[in-house]
Scaffold this motif. Structure first.
Motif, PDB file in Angstrom:
ATOM      1  N   ARG A 208       8.350 -12.845   9.177  1.00 38.05           N
ATOM      2  CA  ARG A 208       9.078 -13.749   8.282  1.00 38.05           C
ATOM      3  C   ARG A 208       8.806 -13.432   6.819  1.00 38.05           C
ATOM      4  O   ARG A 208       9.253 -14.150   5.947  1.00 38.05           O
ATOM      5  N   GLU A 209       8.063 -12.393   6.566  1.00 36.46           N
ATOM      6  CA  GLU A 209       7.735 -12.032   5.189  1.00 36.46           C
ATOM      7  C   GLU A 209       8.984 -11.562   4.460  1.00 36.46           C
ATOM      8  O   GLU A 209       9.986 -11.205   5.065  1.00 36.46           O
ATOM      9  N   SER A 210       8.899 -11.549   3.128  1.00 34.68           N
ATOM     10  CA  SER A 210      10.034 -11.081   2.342  1.00 34.68           C
ATOM     11  C   SER A 210      10.338  -9.621   2.680  1.00 34.68           C
ATOM     12  O   SER A 210       9.478  -8.888   3.131  1.00 34.68           O
ATOM     13  N   ARG A 211      11.530  -9.224   2.440  1.00 34.19           N
ATOM     14  CA  ARG A 211      11.967  -7.876   2.798  1.00 34.19           C
ATOM     15  C   ARG A 211      11.709  -6.886   1.670  1.00 34.19           C
ATOM     16  O   ARG A 211      12.629  -6.329   1.089  1.00 34.19           O
ATOM     17  N   ILE A 212      10.476  -6.658   1.372  1.00 36.15           N
ATOM     18  CA  ILE A 212      10.102  -5.584   0.466  1.00 36.15           C
ATOM     19  C   ILE A 212       9.996  -4.339   1.331  1.00 36.15           C
ATOM     20  O   ILE A 212       9.442  -4.385   2.414  1.00 36.15           O
ATOM     21  N   ILE A 213      10.559  -3.245   0.850  1.00 35.89           N
ATOM     22  CA  ILE A 213      10.451  -2.008   1.625  1.00 35.89           C
ATOM     23  C   ILE A 213       9.842  -0.914   0.758  1.00 35.89           C
ATOM     24  O   ILE A 213       9.965  -0.923  -0.458  1.00 35.89           O
ATOM     25  N   ALA A 214       9.182  -0.002   1.418  1.00 37.91           N
ATOM     26  CA  ALA A 214       8.634   1.176   0.747  1.00 37.91           C
ATOM     27  C   ALA A 214       9.651   2.298   0.867  1.00 37.91           C
ATOM     28  O   ALA A 214      10.355   2.403   1.869  1.00 37.91           O
TER      29      ALA A 214
ATOM     30  N   GLN B 221       0.831  -1.205   0.000  1.00 38.70           N
ATOM     31  CA  GLN B 221       0.000   0.000   0.000  1.00 38.70           C
ATOM     32  C   GLN B 221       0.869   1.260   0.000  1.00 38.70           C
ATOM     33  O   GLN B 221       0.576   2.218  -0.718  1.00 38.70           O
ATOM     34  N   LEU B 222       1.925   1.241   0.792  1.00 40.52           N
ATOM     35  CA  LEU B 222       2.815   2.393   0.862  1.00 40.52           C
ATOM     36  C   LEU B 222       3.550   2.619  -0.461  1.00 40.52           C
ATOM     37  O   LEU B 222       3.701   3.758  -0.913  1.00 40.52           O
TER      38      LEU B 222
ATOM     39  N   GLN C 163       7.532   3.173  10.400  1.00 36.52           N
ATOM     40  CA  GLN C 163       6.808   2.283  11.319  1.00 36.52           C
ATOM     41  C   GLN C 163       6.659   0.890  10.705  1.00 36.52           C
ATOM     42  O   GLN C 163       6.841  -0.114  11.385  1.00 36.52           O
ATOM     43  N   ASP C 164       6.360   0.836   9.415  1.00 31.65           N
ATOM     44  CA  ASP C 164       6.230  -0.454   8.744  1.00 31.65           C
ATOM     45  C   ASP C 164       7.554  -1.205   8.735  1.00 31.65           C
ATOM     46  O   ASP C 164       7.578  -2.418   8.921  1.00 31.65           O
ATOM     47  N   ARG C 165       8.631  -0.490   8.549  1.00 34.93           N
ATOM     48  CA  ARG C 165       9.950  -1.140   8.559  1.00 34.93           C
ATOM     49  C   ARG C 165      10.260  -1.746   9.920  1.00 34.93           C
ATOM     50  O   ARG C 165      10.787  -2.847  10.018  1.00 34.93           O
ATOM     51  N   VAL C 166       9.913  -1.036  10.976  1.00 36.51           N
ATOM     52  CA  VAL C 166      10.141  -1.559  12.329  1.00 36.51           C
ATOM     53  C   VAL C 166       9.287  -2.801  12.558  1.00 36.51           C
ATOM     54  O   VAL C 166       9.763  -3.826  13.042  1.00 36.51           O
ATOM     55  N   GLU C 167       8.028  -2.717  12.188  1.00 33.45           N
ATOM     56  CA  GLU C 167       7.118  -3.846  12.415  1.00 33.45           C
ATOM     57  C   GLU C 167       7.476  -5.052  11.562  1.00 33.45           C
ATOM     58  O   GLU C 167       7.398  -6.188  12.019  1.00 33.45           O
ATOM     59  N   SER C 168       7.886  -4.832  10.313  1.00 31.83           N
ATOM     60  CA  SER C 168       8.171  -5.961   9.429  1.00 31.83           C
ATOM     61  C   SER C 168       9.523  -6.601   9.733  1.00 31.83           C
ATOM     62  O   SER C 168       9.787  -7.717   9.299  1.00 31.83           O
ATOM     63  N   ARG C 169      10.351  -5.924  10.483  1.00 35.91           N
ATOM     64  CA  ARG C 169      11.649  -6.493  10.842  1.00 35.91           C
ATOM     65  C   ARG C 169      11.465  -7.772  11.654  1.00 35.91           C
ATOM     66  O   ARG C 169      12.313  -8.648  11.650  1.00 35.91           O
ATOM     67  N   PHE C 170      10.332  -7.891  12.335  1.00 33.90           N
ATOM     68  CA  PHE C 170      10.099  -9.040  13.195  1.00 33.90           C
ATOM     69  C   PHE C 170       9.229 -10.108  12.527  1.00 33.90           C
ATOM     70  O   PHE C 170       8.878 -11.093  13.149  1.00 33.90           O
TER      71      PHE C 170
END
Length: 128
Positions: A106-112, A63-64, A97-104
């Protein structure tokens, strides 16, 4: 009345006798079973009928990224530079905030992407 009529059959018969099924919308039209092989057919139909935006169901990072792809054109709705800055700062906050939350997760490391507020404000000005 048949002696072995089930409770469901009796209730349907009584409803028919009362006229509960008269003048129903789509009465007499064939039913659409074209997608019932899809195990999620019912939820897809419900979402279409209720006009639910399926983009909102995508992971936050997607979404981002979609939101960032719309810059600066998506910022045309703002009349004031302060509003554009506030919106872009909020966007960057949500990305971080999404980066902090997704760091924990197991999803792939897609970043906005984080946007450069100053550069994007300049591009917004050029649109006006």
């Amino acid at each position: 009345m048949d002696r072995f009529e089930s409770l469901a059959e009796r209730r349907i018969r009584e409803a028919m006798e009362r006229g509960d099924f008269d003048d129903l919308p789509l009465a007499g039209q064939p039913l659409d079973f074209s997608d019932v092989d899809d195990p999620q057919w019912w939820i897809k139909r419900w979402m279409e009928r209720e006009q639910i935006d399926t983009a909102a169901l995508a992971p936050m990072v997607i979404q981002l990224r979609r939101e960032a792809d719309g810059f600066p054109d998506a910022l045309r709705r703002f009349d004031r530079e302060d509003d554009v800055r506030a919106y872009l700062e909020d966007y960057n906050h949500r990305v971080k905030q999404d980066r902090v939350e997704s760091r924990f997760s197991r999803e792939s490391r897609i970043i906005a992407p984080v946007v450069d507020v100053e550069v994007t404000v300049v591009r917004w000005r050029e649109l006006g």
